[in-house]
Design an enzyme around this catalytic site. Sequence first.
Site, PDB file in Angstrom:
ATOM      1  N   CYS A   1      -5.814  -3.637   7.713  1.00  0.00           N
ATOM      2  CA  CYS A   1      -6.974  -2.746   7.622  1.00  0.00           C
ATOM      3  C   CYS A   1      -8.165  -3.390   6.924  1.00  0.00           C
ATOM      4  O   CYS A   1      -9.314  -3.134   7.285  1.00  0.00           O
ATOM      5  CB  CYS A   1      -6.583  -1.431   6.944  1.00  0.00           C
TER       6      CYS A   1
ATOM      7  N   CYS B   1       0.826  -1.207   0.000  1.00  0.00           N
ATOM      8  CA  CYS B   1       0.000   0.000   0.000  1.00  0.00           C
ATOM      9  C   CYS B   1       0.863   1.260   0.000  1.00  0.00           C
ATOM     10  O   CYS B   1       0.563   2.223  -0.716  1.00  0.00           O
ATOM     11  CB  CYS B   1      -0.925  -0.013   1.213  1.00  0.00           C
TER      12      CYS B   1
END
Length: 344
Positions: A186, A90
Amino acid sequence: MKKILAAMSGGVDSAAAVLALRAEGYHVDGATMLLHPYGGAEAEEARRTAAALGIGFYCFDWQDEFRRAVIEPFKAAYGRGETPNPCIFCNKALKFGRFLAMAQTLGYDAVATGHYARLTREHGRWLLYTARDGKKDQTYMLYGLTQDQLARVMFPMGDLSKEEARAMTAAAGLTVSSKHDSQDICFIPDGDYLRFLREDGAVLHPGRFVGPDGEDLGPHKGQEAYTTGQRRGLEVAYGQRIYVTGKDADGTVRLGPDEALYQTRVAVRDVNFQPFDALHTPLRAQAKVRYSPQAAPCTIYPTETGVELVFDNPQRAVTPGQSAVFYDGPLLLGGGTIAAKASP
């Protein structure tokens, strides 16, 4: 006055970063990235924090990009027998990739995040040093940043502690001041990555458990269910404590005693260095093979596919797919992805 776009996660650190930058006289706006179905609550928290601070706010819906750049590589890595670090994916593709590009498009001079790291410029290079608050240092997650990216990012939290961040946000009347840190992946808030893989369409790879002497210890439920160093959940009767010591391409999961988990040589691929472009001669350093507080002394040797770390003392449960990150004291040298095991 420089215009800064701060990446806001809905937590205390990114809010404190905004406050710190404004105290230094910067014009700051905030933005959050909506990356997965579980992200709506955090995006709304970030929006409320930005409103309380009286700053502009953007929400970028990049769920499709997140799937391509993070979720699919995450699934593929497990399929190869690795244990991936999706935050590294990410950071590279989105937080310091697409987000940085969008900030430039919108006319901002730089982006800022709530990472705990110190950024300096020395001898014509941008360098990262560990945070003043060693317990919160996050340079491990930032080794992949390039010189071009480092030139356009800011880390206001590098000289602050978590306690100071909470005090700053509390003094500003922000409700996030008491919010707990998130510890989970997440997009898998319950931590059950195996359930996620199944529900997301991954086909698990069955195979056999093989003992330390090559003995067949029976079938397993899919090599994706196991990681190096794992002891619980093996469901193998062996008469002594036994651990996952490695996985093979054919789906074999190798088991052995604790002493089989230690190795001194670690192969690393996809390497990025920050103080220099490439390593040509052996270098003494310290390295972490997981996100932990201590780095161990080693020598870094350049190879055709990256580098090889040779540790002074054996390291436990070195896991392919995780990140190995190199330091010279507080200076972040770089890092890469742990490849298949080198020689013990």
